[in-house]
Design a protein around this motif. Structure first.
Motif, PDB file in Angstrom:
ATOM      1  N   ASP A  14      43.757  39.552  72.899  1.00 42.51           N
ATOM      2  CA  ASP A  14      44.198  40.695  72.336  1.00 42.51           C
ATOM      3  C   ASP A  14      45.037  40.733  71.205  1.00 42.51           C
ATOM      4  O   ASP A  14      45.955  41.641  70.851  1.00 42.51           O
ATOM      5  CB  ASP A  14      44.818  41.782  73.367  1.00 42.51           C
ATOM      6  N   SER A  15      45.164  39.331  70.619  1.00 39.75           N
ATOM      7  CA  SER A  15      45.771  39.462  69.179  1.00 39.75           C
ATOM      8  C   SER A  15      45.455  40.047  68.300  1.00 39.75           C
ATOM      9  O   SER A  15      44.219  40.218  68.245  1.00 39.75           O
ATOM     10  CB  SER A  15      45.874  37.620  68.866  1.00 39.75           C
ATOM     11  N   ARG A  16      46.151  40.527  67.530  1.00 31.34           N
ATOM     12  CA  ARG A  16      45.791  41.260  66.447  1.00 31.34           C
ATOM     13  C   ARG A  16      46.256  40.695  64.881  1.00 31.34           C
ATOM     14  O   ARG A  16      47.303  40.218  64.949  1.00 31.34           O
ATOM     15  CB  ARG A  16      46.064  42.483  66.479  1.00 31.34           C
ATOM     16  N   LEU A  17      45.404  40.806  63.951  1.00 27.75           N
ATOM     17  CA  LEU A  17      45.844  40.359  62.519  1.00 27.75           C
ATOM     18  C   LEU A  17      45.090  41.381  61.672  1.00 27.75           C
ATOM     19  O   LEU A  17      44.409  42.360  61.797  1.00 27.75           O
ATOM     20  CB  LEU A  17      45.007  39.037  62.103  1.00 27.75           C
ATOM     21  N   PRO A  18      45.914  41.776  60.355  1.00 31.45           N
ATOM     22  CA  PRO A  18      45.426  42.704  59.583  1.00 31.45           C
ATOM     23  C   PRO A  18      43.965  42.558  59.004  1.00 31.45           C
ATOM     24  O   PRO A  18      43.515  41.328  58.822  1.00 31.45           O
ATOM     25  CB  PRO A  18      46.506  42.432  58.315  1.00 31.45           C
ATOM     26  N   LEU A  19      43.322  43.596  59.038  1.00 32.74           N
ATOM     27  CA  LEU A  19      41.720  43.359  58.711  1.00 32.74           C
ATOM     28  C   LEU A  19      41.535  42.790  57.458  1.00 32.74           C
ATOM     29  O   LEU A  19      40.674  42.092  57.252  1.00 32.74           O
ATOM     30  CB  LEU A  19      41.082  44.741  58.991  1.00 32.74           C
ATOM     31  N   ALA A  20      42.431  43.282  56.440  1.00 34.95           N
ATOM     32  CA  ALA A  20      42.155  42.857  55.073  1.00 34.95           C
ATOM     33  C   ALA A  20      42.300  41.250  55.059  1.00 34.95           C
ATOM     34  O   ALA A  20      41.663  40.694  54.100  1.00 34.95           O
ATOM     35  CB  ALA A  20      43.275  43.562  54.239  1.00 34.95           C
ATOM     36  N   ARG A  21      43.187  40.810  55.822  1.00 35.74           N
ATOM     37  CA  ARG A  21      43.464  39.322  55.839  1.00 35.74           C
ATOM     38  C   ARG A  21      42.197  38.517  56.412  1.00 35.74           C
ATOM     39  O   ARG A  21      41.899  37.665  55.913  1.00 35.74           O
ATOM     40  CB  ARG A  21      44.477  38.780  56.518  1.00 35.74           C
ATOM     41  N   VAL A  22      41.533  39.043  57.657  1.00 34.57           N
ATOM     42  CA  VAL A  22      40.467  38.478  58.052  1.00 34.57           C
ATOM     43  C   VAL A  22      39.297  38.632  56.999  1.00 34.57           C
ATOM     44  O   VAL A  22      38.356  37.584  56.592  1.00 34.57           O
ATOM     45  CB  VAL A  22      40.220  39.203  59.229  1.00 34.57           C
ATOM     46  N   ILE A  23      39.063  39.729  56.385  1.00 34.94           N
ATOM     47  CA  ILE A  23      37.937  40.152  55.359  1.00 34.94           C
ATOM     48  C   ILE A  23      38.213  39.203  54.281  1.00 34.94           C
ATOM     49  O   ILE A  23      37.149  38.506  53.809  1.00 34.94           O
ATOM     50  CB  ILE A  23      37.925  41.352  55.054  1.00 34.94           C
ATOM     51  N   SER A  24      39.400  38.756  53.839  1.00 36.38           N
ATOM     52  CA  SER A  24      39.799  37.738  52.584  1.00 36.38           C
ATOM     53  C   SER A  24      39.406  36.388  53.213  1.00 36.38           C
ATOM     54  O   SER A  24      38.963  35.706  52.083  1.00 36.38           O
ATOM     55  CB  SER A  24      41.162  37.823  52.245  1.00 36.38           C
ATOM     56  N   ALA A  25      39.074  36.040  54.276  1.00 41.08           N
ATOM     57  CA  ALA A  25      39.153  34.789  54.991  1.00 41.08           C
ATOM     58  C   ALA A  25      37.278  34.540  55.333  1.00 41.08           C
ATOM     59  O   ALA A  25      36.866  33.520  55.556  1.00 41.08           O
ATOM     60  CB  ALA A  25      39.616  34.406  56.197  1.00 41.08           C
ATOM     61  N   VAL A  26      36.651  35.791  55.304  1.00 41.49           N
ATOM     62  CA  VAL A  26      35.224  35.501  55.441  1.00 41.49           C
ATOM     63  C   VAL A  26      34.606  34.735  54.490  1.00 41.49           C
ATOM     64  O   VAL A  26      34.908  34.615  53.363  1.00 41.49           O
ATOM     65  CB  VAL A  26      34.562  37.064  55.346  1.00 41.49           C
ATOM     66  N   ARG A  27      33.766  33.888  54.976  1.00 37.95           N
ATOM     67  CA  ARG A  27      33.031  32.788  54.290  1.00 37.95           C
ATOM     68  C   ARG A  27      31.756  33.411  53.632  1.00 37.95           C
ATOM     69  O   ARG A  27      30.767  32.931  54.339  1.00 37.95           O
ATOM     70  CB  ARG A  27      32.888  31.490  55.246  1.00 37.95           C
ATOM     71  N   PHE A  28      31.788  34.113  52.801  1.00 42.78           N
ATOM     72  CA  PHE A  28      30.540  34.424  51.995  1.00 42.78           C
ATOM     73  C   PHE A  28      29.973  33.355  51.439  1.00 42.78           C
ATOM     74  O   PHE A  28      30.518  32.467  50.894  1.00 42.78           O
ATOM     75  CB  PHE A  28      30.906  35.577  50.627  1.00 42.78           C
ATOM     76  N   ASN A  29      28.482  33.197  51.219  1.00 42.64           N
ATOM     77  CA  ASN A  29      27.679  32.109  50.651  1.00 42.64           C
ATOM     78  C   ASN A  29      27.963  32.201  49.168  1.00 42.64           C
ATOM     79  O   ASN A  29      28.731  32.861  48.498  1.00 42.64           O
ATOM     80  CB  ASN A  29      26.351  31.977  50.913  1.00 42.64           C
ATOM     81  N   ASP A  30      27.306  31.217  48.536  1.00 41.41           N
ATOM     82  CA  ASP A  30      27.548  31.159  47.252  1.00 41.41           C
ATOM     83  C   ASP A  30      27.137  32.255  46.311  1.00 41.41           C
ATOM     84  O   ASP A  30      27.533  32.565  45.118  1.00 41.41           O
ATOM     85  CB  ASP A  30      26.617  29.981  46.656  1.00 41.41           C
TER      86      ASP A  30
END
Length: 150
Positions: A14-30
């Motif tokens: 149940d830990s929480r992080l800001p959604l914007a931070r997690v989306i910024s860390a998403v590993r989109f491909n090339d």
């Protein structure tokens, strides 16, 4: 792997992080895309796999209506905009590496452009490929009428 996903590996329940931070860390491909697997939320049935870019992911999370990136059309594709067979988001999860999405959805009618409930209807077994489901709707009918007329 990013520091954010390393941090999430050791996070307490149940830990929480800001959604914007997690989306910024998403590993989109090339190509700026991430695979998104759509699963019926109540049955667990895997319906389809498609691609999302950041804009599609953000729109999906904000609107609750699933939006993908169409590689063939080179634009956002809101599931059901031509067929009327929409997906409504019930939950979204990233995998441990931040490079694959699992979307729990409420699927209206078939998810597959072939008119079948699921895109995964070709079973490979015993040296053969076997069709394991029939279309729910004829694909020509599915795409003939504007969605608002159904």
């Amino acid at each position: 792997m990013t520091d954010t996903f390393k941090q999430l590996e050791r996070a307490e329940l149940d830990s929480r992080l800001p959604l914007a931070r997690v989306i910024s860390a998403v590993r989109f491909n090339d190509d700026g895309l991430i695979p998104a697997i759509a699963q019926q939320h109540d049955s667990g049935e895997v319906l389809m796999m498609a691609w999302m870019n950041r804009e599609a992911l953000e729109e999906t999370l904000a609107s609750g209506r699933v939006c993908y990136w169409s590689r063939s059309r080179g634009k956002l594709w809101r599931k059901g905009e031509t067929s009327g067979q929409q997906q409504h988001l019930r939950g979204a999860c990233l995998d441990c590496d931040g490079d694959t999405l699992l979307l729990q959805v409420e699927q209206t009618g078939p998810a597959c452009h072939t008119g079948r409930r699921s895109c995964f209807y070709v079973a490979m077994e015993d040296g053969e490929a076997r069709i394991v489901s029939e279309p729910l709707i004829d694909p020509e009918t599915l795409y003939r009428q504007p969605p608002e007329r159904r």
